[in-house]
Write a protein that holds these residues in place. Structure first.
Motif, short mmCIF file in Angstrom:
data_model
loop_
_atom_site.label_atom_id
_atom_site.label_comp_id
_atom_site.label_asym_id
_atom_site.label_seq_id
_atom_site.Cartn_x
_atom_site.Cartn_y
_atom_site.Cartn_z
N GLY A 19 -3.54 10.18 -3.10
CA GLY A 19 -2.83 9.25 -4.11
C GLY A 19 -2.57 7.89 -3.54
O GLY A 19 -1.53 7.18 -3.71
N VAL A 20 -3.59 7.11 -3.11
CA VAL A 20 -3.34 5.91 -2.36
C VAL A 20 -3.53 4.63 -3.53
O VAL A 20 -4.26 4.94 -4.07
CB VAL A 20 -4.27 5.62 -1.20
CG1 VAL A 20 -4.26 4.41 -0.59
CG2 VAL A 20 -4.40 6.87 -0.22
N VAL A 68 0.76 -1.05 0.06
CA VAL A 68 0.12 0.11 0.09
C VAL A 68 0.83 1.22 -0.07
O VAL A 68 1.86 1.36 0.78
CB VAL A 68 -0.88 0.02 0.96
CG1 VAL A 68 -2.05 1.11 1.19
CG2 VAL A 68 -1.82 -1.32 1.20
N THR A 69 0.51 2.36 -0.85
CA THR A 69 1.46 3.44 -0.91
C THR A 69 0.55 4.72 -0.76
O THR A 69 -0.64 4.64 -1.10
CB THR A 69 2.27 3.44 -2.17
OG1 THR A 69 1.44 3.47 -3.46
CG2 THR A 69 3.26 2.44 -2.35
N GLY A 70 1.06 6.02 -0.39
CA GLY A 70 0.23 7.01 -0.29
C GLY A 70 1.36 8.07 0.09
O GLY A 70 2.49 7.87 0.37
N ASN A 71 0.74 9.39 0.17
CA ASN A 71 1.48 10.52 0.30
C ASN A 71 1.48 10.79 1.81
O ASN A 71 2.55 11.60 2.27
CB ASN A 71 1.00 11.49 -0.50
CG ASN A 71 1.57 11.50 -1.86
OD1 ASN A 71 2.51 11.06 -2.49
ND2 ASN A 71 0.63 11.96 -2.97
N ARG A 72 0.78 10.33 2.49
CA ARG A 72 0.75 10.45 4.06
C ARG A 72 0.15 9.12 4.57
O ARG A 72 -0.77 8.41 3.96
CB ARG A 72 -0.49 11.68 4.33
CG ARG A 72 0.01 13.03 3.79
CD ARG A 72 -1.15 13.89 4.09
NE ARG A 72 -0.62 15.32 3.65
CZ ARG A 72 0.12 16.39 4.12
NH1 ARG A 72 0.44 15.91 5.42
NH2 ARG A 72 0.30 17.49 3.75
N ALA A 73 0.51 9.11 5.72
CA ALA A 73 0.12 7.64 6.59
C ALA A 73 -0.06 7.67 8.07
O ALA A 73 0.89 8.73 8.71
CB ALA A 73 1.00 6.53 5.91
N HIS A 74 -0.80 7.57 8.63
CA HIS A 74 -0.91 7.30 10.30
C HIS A 74 -1.06 5.84 10.27
O HIS A 74 -2.15 5.12 9.94
CB HIS A 74 -2.11 8.20 10.74
CG HIS A 74 -2.28 7.65 12.20
ND1 HIS A 74 -1.36 8.56 13.16
CD2 HIS A 74 -3.13 7.07 13.04
CE1 HIS A 74 -1.63 8.08 14.36
NE2 HIS A 74 -2.76 7.29 14.17
N VAL A 75 -0.10 5.33 11.24
CA VAL A 75 0.03 3.80 11.72
C VAL A 75 -0.21 3.51 13.22
O VAL A 75 0.76 4.13 13.84
CB VAL A 75 1.10 3.09 10.94
CG1 VAL A 75 1.20 1.74 11.11
CG2 VAL A 75 1.23 3.38 9.50
#
Length: 391
Positions: A314-315, A295-302
């Motif tokens: 842009g996920v 999974v890719t994106g420009n922002r992430a919270h894990v």
């Protein structure tokens, strides 16, 4: 000559050897002469050089002041042997205080020591301990050099820094007493106590007063729980707030979690190592290596403890086991159940059978290619099915 229980203002020890002291010595010799015949040799006055070469202080207190009269250092020694020019003193059983602006900044002790350059440098050796009473750090090493004019303590060979928040070892380092900052250099192994972290790198700056560590050399971090590794990280730059339990890692960041089984690659993350929370505001890739989901994106919270991830901007989700792709503006991913919820300009592509879906929202399990797509009030779901070509 031996002097006991004296306070000496180094380097002015030669004041002890003035004319008055020599005169007192001659009178004492005259008063105590025996009945034996006195020879001319017995009455010879010892030269200043002869007395100087034998100057030894026992159980003495030595101290040095600056031009303003403020104490730079004050130490007690069992024995001090001075050189002829009084610029160097060899010390045994050293214990004392190092000062800055008239206040104690370090308590020091050592088996041996040397005072050089008219008190501008102090070297300590063997069983060294230096403690800063302002913040509680304890510093040890095989050799220490104190430069009072520069407010720097140089530690050479087997540096060890001990504090309630952190313990660290290194080849060498410097302690800047004005900033209360310890620089560590070479083969560094640092351990954060709670939760247990192990840090390996070649350079760290430890701001003891403000409880920060930082480094601009390649770094590896391992997080433990009950002696079991939970996370592994690598980067080329790091800043850690020991007080808040938050680390910022930059430049070629690689993160591996064992539960859930994911790997994260990006250029910068904010990591709450206590709660296992990760935030990324730069392009990020998350790889679930058990089911081969990327999974890719420009922002992430894990949220690793709760096994939840939110990606935005842009996920793209890719199922490598059963080729398919899911595009969206946002993706909520339950890593425990593998359930995903995609929203905003959703596009789903599947290889076998080949088909495309577009809509506003999709919910399902991507590893099984099982998704339900929905449109909004104005748009319908569009499905495109591509028949297989005849061979």
């Amino acid at each position: 000559m031996n002097l006991s229980k004296k306070t000496i203002l180094f380097p002015q020890v030669n004041l002890w050897l003035g004319k008055g002291f020599i005169l007192f010595l001659l009178i004492h010799i005259s008063a105590c002469q025996s009945s034996n015949p006195v020879t001319e040799k017995d009455l010879e006055q010892p030269t200043k050089e002869e007395l100087d070469s034998r100057l030894t202080l026992n159980n003495a207190t030595l101290e040095q002041a600056d031009a303003k009269g403020q104490t730079l250092w004050k130490i007690q020694v069992n024995k001090a042997n001075y050189s002829k020019d009084k610029k160097v003193a060899q010390l045994e059983k050293v214990k004392g205080n190092l000062y800055q602006d008239g206040k104690v900044v370090l308590y020091v002790s050592a088996n041996k020591g040397t005072i050089e350059d008219n008190g501008k440098k102090i070297f300590l050796r063997e069983n060294i301990t230096a403690t800063d009473p302002r913040n509680g750090i304890v510093i040890r090493g095989d050799e220490v050099e104190w430069r009072p004019e520069d407010n720097i303590l140089m530690i050479r060979n087997n540096l060890k820094g001990i504090h309630t928040k952190l313990q660290a070892t290194a080849k060498e380092g410097r302690y800047h007493t004005k900033q209360e900052r310890l620089e560590l250099v070479g083969d560094i192994l640092a351990t954060v106590k709670e939760p247990p972290l192990q840090i390996k790198t070649n350079y760290l700056s430890w701001d003891v007063k403000n409880q920060f560590i930082s480094g601009d050399q390649p770094i590896n971090i391992v997080r433990f729980k009950d002696k079991t590794i939970t996370d592994q990280l690598s980067a080329k730059k790091v800043i850690v707030s020991l007080k808040d339990g938050v680390a910022t890692l930059q430049n070629e960041v690689q993160y591996k979690s064992f539960d859930p089984p994911i790997q994260i690659a990006t250029n910068e993350i904010s990591w709450n190592y206590k709660a296992r929370l990760i935030g990324a505001n730069t392009p990020v890739e998350i790889f679930q290596y058990k089911d081969k989901i990327t999974v890719t994106g420009n922002r992430a919270h894990v949220d690793l403890n709760n096994k939840m991830t939110i990606l935005s901007e842009g996920v793209q989700s890719i199922n490598q086991s059963s080729p398919s792709k899911l595009y969206s503006n946002q993706l909520i991913w339950n890593m425990a159940t593998q359930m995903v919820e995609a929203s905003g300009n959703v596009i789903y592509e599947q290889a076998k059978p080949k088909m495309n879906f577009t809509g506003e929202k999709a919910v399902g399990i991507i590893k099984d290619n099982s998704l339900i797509l929905n449109g909004n009030n104005n748009d319908r779901v569009v499905t495109e099915i591509y028949p297989e070509e005849k061979k």
